[in-house]
Design a protein around this motif. Structure first.
Motif, short mmCIF file in Angstrom:
data_model
loop_
_atom_site.label_atom_id
_atom_site.label_comp_id
_atom_site.label_asym_id
_atom_site.label_seq_id
_atom_site.Cartn_x
_atom_site.Cartn_y
_atom_site.Cartn_z
N ALA A 58 0.81 -1.22 0.00
CA ALA A 58 0.00 0.00 0.00
C ALA A 58 0.84 1.27 0.00
O ALA A 58 0.35 2.34 -0.37
CB ALA A 58 -0.94 0.00 1.20
N HIS A 59 2.10 1.17 0.41
CA HIS A 59 2.93 2.39 0.53
C HIS A 59 4.11 2.39 -0.44
O HIS A 59 5.05 3.17 -0.27
CB HIS A 59 3.44 2.51 1.98
CG HIS A 59 2.35 2.43 3.00
ND1 HIS A 59 1.51 3.48 3.27
CD2 HIS A 59 1.93 1.41 3.78
CE1 HIS A 59 0.64 3.11 4.19
NE2 HIS A 59 0.86 1.85 4.50
N ASP A 60 4.08 1.47 -1.42
CA ASP A 60 5.25 1.29 -2.29
C ASP A 60 5.70 2.58 -2.98
O ASP A 60 6.90 2.89 -3.01
CB ASP A 60 4.96 0.23 -3.36
CG ASP A 60 4.94 -1.17 -2.79
OD1 ASP A 60 5.34 -1.33 -1.62
OD2 ASP A 60 4.53 -2.10 -3.50
N ALA A 61 4.76 3.31 -3.55
CA ALA A 61 5.12 4.51 -4.31
C ALA A 61 5.76 5.54 -3.40
O ALA A 61 6.81 6.11 -3.73
CB ALA A 61 3.89 5.08 -5.00
N GLU A 62 5.15 5.76 -2.23
CA GLU A 62 5.69 6.73 -1.28
C GLU A 62 7.09 6.33 -0.84
O GLU A 62 8.01 7.15 -0.80
CB GLU A 62 4.85 6.75 0.00
CG GLU A 62 3.55 7.47 -0.05
CD GLU A 62 2.75 7.11 1.20
OE1 GLU A 62 3.00 7.71 2.25
OE2 GLU A 62 1.91 6.18 1.12
N VAL A 63 7.23 5.05 -0.46
CA VAL A 63 8.51 4.56 0.06
C VAL A 63 9.61 4.78 -0.96
O VAL A 63 10.69 5.32 -0.64
CB VAL A 63 8.40 3.05 0.44
CG1 VAL A 63 9.76 2.42 0.64
CG2 VAL A 63 7.55 2.88 1.69
N MET A 64 9.35 4.40 -2.21
CA MET A 64 10.40 4.53 -3.23
C MET A 64 10.69 6.00 -3.53
O MET A 64 11.84 6.42 -3.59
CB MET A 64 9.98 3.81 -4.51
CG MET A 64 9.87 2.32 -4.31
SD MET A 64 9.99 1.42 -5.85
CE MET A 64 11.72 1.15 -6.01
N HIS A 65 9.64 6.77 -3.71
CA HIS A 65 9.80 8.17 -4.09
C HIS A 65 10.49 8.96 -2.97
O HIS A 65 11.49 9.66 -3.20
CB HIS A 65 8.43 8.75 -4.41
CG HIS A 65 8.44 10.20 -4.77
ND1 HIS A 65 8.13 11.19 -3.88
CD2 HIS A 65 8.76 10.83 -5.92
CE1 HIS A 65 8.24 12.36 -4.47
NE2 HIS A 65 8.63 12.17 -5.71
#
Ligand code: NAD
Length: 332
Positions: free
Chosen positions: A85-92
């Protein structure tokens, strides 16, 4: 006096590292989105700032510190990192912090940069056997981490190594394996397994069942915070760039780990297995390289470290309960 900057100084490892550096006589600047949650910071200067913003990074590193510790990351336990659920935030978020740090540390010719990578970079196919996971440093490639968090860490390892190769930036890259201890997040969704299980056991009453995610046969090793700090400092002082594991080799199944915490609590409790994100089946640190190149190894047993952590979390719960009781009293 040596100058150190700790990025992520409001976090668990960062706030402990600030204390350690102060006790060693450093002038310390801490940076984070927030102050440490459980104790006042000991940093000489603490900047509340967002390291995703290039100007913040530039401002912090323009003082040309001797040592930079890059611990800031969008981070959490399995409940945060492994649901997707947090993949985009974590990577960015984490990639931006590292891109800015590598660039401005190089621009201002800082002394050395420590980068905290993670055991989560290791390929998932090497961690399917809970009794024999392979996590030695060279096994990282061909890469196939089991989370986007791990992919970002691997990218950033390569980023710092590239800045070293092309611009001579002095870097030390460590892969932490499950660090735990007092003053770590213990509730709210970002807590990791040791704190979560300590909390569940501390909250339970005799006869209750403690919930464990999965069948509990998955294995892990856990590193006590004081050992982690020793590892960071010794590695930073060495002439080895890494990447190296900083972890414990005392592997344990989550069932046995939970039983250990129940035993420490003195309560009579059982385990109930429930569905939940588990990550890989087995993971253990392999410390051969850091023993050989840096001479570091952990001093605390898991039981010793967990006793301290359990006591601290039980104390936090008591404080929370006292506040609730007081509020009820005022409302009555
Ligand atoms: P933590 O979440 O307690 O600390 C990270 C800190 O970074 C937090 O205080 C957070 O507010 C800060 N941060 C996040 N985004 C920021 C931003 N944009 N600007 C400024 N600050 C920001 O985590 P931790 O357990 O102390 O871990 C420290 C580092 O070690 C992290 O990079 C983590 O990925 C790595 N690591 C930790 C473990 C572990 O078991 N604790 C294991 C492997 C790797």
């Amino acid at each position: 006096m040596k100058k150190a900057v700790v990025l992520g100084a409001g976090g668990f490892i960062g706030s402990h590292l600030v204390k350690r550096l102060k006790s060693e006589g450093y002038l310390v600047t801490g940076v984070d989105l927030k102050y440490p949650e459980f104790a006042a910071t000991e940093a000489d200067e603490f900047i509340i700032g967002d390291l995703r913003e290039e100007e913040v990074c530039k401002h912090v590193l323009c003082t040309k510190p001797d040592e930079v510790y890059q611990l800031a990351a969008d981070m959490g336990g399995a409940g945060y990192l492994f649901t997707g659920a947090h993949d985009a935030e974590v990577m960015h978020n984490s990639a931006l912090i590292n891109l800015h740090t590598a660039k401005w540390a190089t621009h201002f010719s800082v002394g050395k940069v420590f980068y905290s990578s993670s055991a989560c970079i290791y390929p998932k196919q090497n961690q399917t056997n809970p009794d024999d996971p392979r996590c030695y440093e060279a096994s990282a490639y061909p890469a196939d981490p089991d989370s986007e968090y791990g992919w970002e860490k691997l990218f950033s390892e390569r980023l710092y190594a590239s800045f070293h190769r092309n611009y001579g930036l002095e870097v030390r890259i460590a892969r932490f394996h499950n660090v735990y201890g007092p003053e770590g997040t213990w509730q709210g969704g970002k807590e990791k397994a040791p704190a979560a299980i300590c909390r569940k056991v501390a909250q339970a009453r005799n006869g209750d069942k403690v919930e464990v995610w999965g069948d509990g046969r998955q294995t892990r090793s856990f590193l006590y915070i004081d050992d982690c700090l020793d590892g960071i400092r010794q590695f930073m002082a060495s002439d080895f760039m890494g990447p190296v594991n900083i972890g414990s080799e005392e592997m344990i199944s989550i069932n046995d780990f939970t039983e250990m915490i129940i035993d420490i609590s003195g309560k009579s409790l059982d385990i109930r297995h429930v569905e939940g994100p588990q990550g890989v089946r087995g993971r253990n640190s392999d410390n051969a390289l850091i023993r050989e190149r840096v001479g570091w190894h952990p001093r605390y047993t898991l039981r010793e470290g967990i006793e301290q952590t359990y006591l601290w979390i039980a104390g936090q719960l008591n404080q929370q309960q006292e506040i609730i009781d007081l509020q009820r009293l005022h409302q009555a």
